[in-house]
Scaffold this active site. Structure first.
Site, PDB file in Angstrom:
ATOM      1  N   SER A 147      38.199   0.031 -24.029  1.00 47.86           N
ATOM      2  CA  SER A 147      38.650  -1.029 -23.111  1.00 47.86           C
ATOM      3  C   SER A 147      39.388  -2.126 -23.878  1.00 47.86           C
ATOM      4  O   SER A 147      39.031  -2.438 -25.016  1.00 47.86           O
ATOM      5  CB  SER A 147      37.457  -1.661 -22.408  1.00 47.86           C
ATOM      6  OG  SER A 147      37.870  -2.816 -21.693  1.00 47.86           O
ATOM      7  N   TYR A 160      29.385  -4.904 -21.905  1.00 46.58           N
ATOM      8  CA  TYR A 160      30.473  -3.920 -21.806  1.00 46.58           C
ATOM      9  C   TYR A 160      31.359  -3.995 -23.052  1.00 46.58           C
ATOM     10  O   TYR A 160      31.700  -2.979 -23.665  1.00 46.58           O
ATOM     11  CB  TYR A 160      31.257  -4.257 -20.543  1.00 46.58           C
ATOM     12  CG  TYR A 160      32.364  -3.308 -20.165  1.00 46.58           C
ATOM     13  CD1 TYR A 160      32.089  -2.164 -19.436  1.00 46.58           C
ATOM     14  CD2 TYR A 160      33.689  -3.585 -20.492  1.00 46.58           C
ATOM     15  CE1 TYR A 160      33.108  -1.297 -19.047  1.00 46.58           C
ATOM     16  CE2 TYR A 160      34.714  -2.737 -20.114  1.00 46.58           C
ATOM     17  CZ  TYR A 160      34.414  -1.598 -19.388  1.00 46.58           C
ATOM     18  OH  TYR A 160      35.425  -0.755 -19.010  1.00 46.58           O
TER      19      TYR A 160
HETATM   20  P1  NDP Z   1      35.609   4.646 -11.185  1.00 47.36           P
HETATM   21  O1  NDP Z   1      34.516   3.786 -10.660  1.00 47.36           O
HETATM   22  O2  NDP Z   1      36.858   4.768 -10.404  1.00 47.36           O
HETATM   23  O3  NDP Z   1      35.048   6.141 -11.427  1.00 47.36           O
HETATM   24  C1  NDP Z   1      33.856   6.327 -12.088  1.00 47.36           C
HETATM   25  C2  NDP Z   1      33.539   7.810 -12.156  1.00 47.36           C
HETATM   26  O4  NDP Z   1      32.379   7.979 -12.958  1.00 47.36           O
HETATM   27  C3  NDP Z   1      33.211   8.423 -10.804  1.00 47.36           C
HETATM   28  O5  NDP Z   1      33.587   9.781 -10.809  1.00 47.36           O
HETATM   29  C4  NDP Z   1      31.697   8.292 -10.757  1.00 47.36           C
HETATM   30  O6  NDP Z   1      31.123   9.191  -9.825  1.00 47.36           O
HETATM   31  C5  NDP Z   1      31.361   8.628 -12.200  1.00 47.36           C
HETATM   32  N1  NDP Z   1      30.082   8.125 -12.663  1.00 47.36           N
HETATM   33  C6  NDP Z   1      29.575   6.865 -12.560  1.00 47.36           C
HETATM   34  N2  NDP Z   1      28.365   6.814 -13.118  1.00 47.36           N
HETATM   35  C7  NDP Z   1      28.101   8.061 -13.585  1.00 47.36           C
HETATM   36  C8  NDP Z   1      27.002   8.640 -14.257  1.00 47.36           C
HETATM   37  N3  NDP Z   1      25.892   7.917 -14.528  1.00 47.36           N
HETATM   38  N4  NDP Z   1      27.045   9.949 -14.598  1.00 47.36           N
HETATM   39  C9  NDP Z   1      28.142  10.689 -14.301  1.00 47.36           C
HETATM   40  N5  NDP Z   1      29.215  10.196 -13.665  1.00 47.36           N
HETATM   41  C10 NDP Z   1      29.185   8.888 -13.312  1.00 47.36           C
HETATM   42  O7  NDP Z   1      35.848   4.120 -12.658  1.00 47.36           O
HETATM   43  P2  NDP Z   1      37.183   4.052 -13.569  1.00 47.36           P
HETATM   44  O8  NDP Z   1      37.971   5.302 -13.409  1.00 47.36           O
HETATM   45  O9  NDP Z   1      37.819   2.739 -13.360  1.00 47.36           O
HETATM   46  O10 NDP Z   1      36.532   3.992 -15.014  1.00 47.36           O
HETATM   47  C11 NDP Z   1      36.441   5.106 -15.882  1.00 47.36           C
HETATM   48  C12 NDP Z   1      36.230   4.599 -17.286  1.00 47.36           C
HETATM   49  O11 NDP Z   1      37.291   3.734 -17.663  1.00 47.36           O
HETATM   50  C13 NDP Z   1      34.947   3.791 -17.517  1.00 47.36           C
HETATM   51  O12 NDP Z   1      34.401   4.114 -18.781  1.00 47.36           O
HETATM   52  C14 NDP Z   1      35.434   2.365 -17.528  1.00 47.36           C
HETATM   53  O13 NDP Z   1      34.589   1.526 -18.249  1.00 47.36           O
HETATM   54  C15 NDP Z   1      36.772   2.550 -18.204  1.00 47.36           C
HETATM   55  N6  NDP Z   1      37.716   1.465 -18.013  1.00 47.36           N
HETATM   56  C16 NDP Z   1      38.212   1.204 -16.767  1.00 47.36           C
HETATM   57  C17 NDP Z   1      39.125   0.175 -16.616  1.00 47.36           C
HETATM   58  C18 NDP Z   1      39.711  -0.166 -15.287  1.00 47.36           C
HETATM   59  O14 NDP Z   1      40.447  -1.165 -15.223  1.00 47.36           O
HETATM   60  N7  NDP Z   1      39.429   0.575 -14.225  1.00 47.36           N
HETATM   61  C19 NDP Z   1      39.563  -0.638 -17.758  1.00 47.36           C
HETATM   62  C20 NDP Z   1      38.985  -0.253 -19.007  1.00 47.36           C
HETATM   63  C21 NDP Z   1      38.108   0.764 -19.112  1.00 47.36           C
HETATM   64  P3  NDP Z   1      29.667   8.891  -9.132  1.00 47.36           P
HETATM   65  O15 NDP Z   1      29.599   7.410  -8.890  1.00 47.36           O
HETATM   66  O16 NDP Z   1      29.682   9.697  -7.888  1.00 47.36           O
HETATM   67  O17 NDP Z   1      28.651   9.363 -10.131  1.00 47.36           O
END
Ligand code: NDP
Length: 256
Positions: A147, A160
């Site tokens: 991030s 985070y």
């Molecule tokens: P989303 O919330 O859009 O998607 C998250 C995904 O992770 C979903 O598929 C969710 O499915 C799954 N998920 C959540 N918890 C779990 C778990 N315990 N086990 C397995 N799957 C899980 O998130 P983003 O795409 O925005 O984020 C993805 C990554 O990018 C993260 O690591 C985030 O920290 C990082 N990031 C995002 C940024 C942004 O601006 N969006 C910026 C910087 C980093 P379900 O809930 O059904 O399990």
């Protein structure tokens, strides 16, 4: 001179954690388009199955493996099952992540520990598990989602930032041990990407205005903006790129 298609992943098995939506889903699609068999993951079996069916309708080789990445025993069993039923993981995009926003002085220690346990320890554990078989087989690609909040400071995200910053450091440390075995390890640091995770931010007109003005690209990132970077770093052609952080943020951290 022979013509060779670039960045192909045919015959490779990729596990993308957190791939039912957002960044993980876009990356899974890109890896699938390059020919990989892609294991779709999330906690909800029905959503995982729906993404698998949608991918297959597009001709992609998607497989389902719902599990909670934060449950270390379940995660270990799932990786073993993938190896038995689909094939050993060649590419891991350890992408699932959680957030807790609160001011530092009020930040509960239990929340700090929960975010560190998920965003750091669980990522370390699953990556180490796949690294063992990758090293045995002499080829592998590991990618963490980092991030930009661990590149530039930002308020209310202390746990985070600590976890993502540790992932950035780990890719350098791991590259010293894994690269000699044919396994590269890198991290991608997204800027602000318009997903469910950031919904409260992009629905806030004040933050939305600030971000558009602050980012040279003048917009929010979209999950597809990360997908090509993931597919590239997973490719055979990226074999000499390891221990690196690739920032994908529309220029935000390059400018004041
Ligand atoms: P989303 O919330 O859009 O998607 C998250 C995904 O992770 C979903 O598929 C969710 O499915 C799954 N998920 C959540 N918890 C779990 C778990 N315990 N086990 C397995 N799957 C899980 O998130 P983003 O795409 O925005 O984020 C993805 C990554 O990018 C993260 O690591 C985030 O920290 C990082 N990031 C995002 C940024 C942004 O601006 N969006 C910026 C910087 C980093 P379900 O809930 O059904 O399990």
């Amino acid at each position: 001179m022979a013509r060779t298609p670039l960045f192909r992943l045919d015959g490779r098995t990729a596990l993308v954690t957190g791939s039912t939506r957002g960044i993980g889903l876009a990356a899974a699609q890109a890896l699938g388009e390059q020919g990989a068999t892609v294991v779709i993951n999330g906690r909800q079996a029905a959503q995982v199955e729906q993404v698998v069916q949608e991918g297959r309708a597009l001709g992609l080789d998607f497989r389902a493996m719902p599990f909670d990445v934060g449950d270390l025993a379940a995660s270990e069993q799932a990786v073993d099952r993938i190896a038995r039923e689909i094939g050993p993981v060649d590419i891991l995009f350890a992408n699932a992540g959680i957030q807790h926003r609160e001011a530092l002085l009020d930040f509960p220690q239990a929340e700090f520990e929960r975010v560190i346990a998920f965003n750091l320890t669980a990522q370390w554990a699953i990556a180490r598990q796949v690294a063992r078989t990758m090293a045995e087989r002499g080829w592998g690609r590991i990618l963490f989602t980092g991030s930009i909040t661990a590149v530039l400071g930002r308020e209310r995200v202390t746990a985070y930032t600590a976890a993502k910053g540790a992932l950035h450091a780990l890719v350098r440390q791991w590259s010293s041990e894994l690269t000699p075995q044919g396994v590269t390890i890198n991290a991608i640091a997204p800027g602000y990407i318009q997903t469910e995770l950031t919904q409260a931010l992009w629905q806030d007109p004040q933050f939305d205005g600030w971000l558009r003005q602050r980012t040279p690209a003048g917009r929010w990132g979209q999950p597809q903006d990360l997908a090509a970077a993931v597919a590239f770093l997973a490719s055979p052609e990226a074999a000499f790129i390891t221990g690196q952080l690739l920032v994908v943020d529309g220029g935000l951290t390059a400018t004041m």
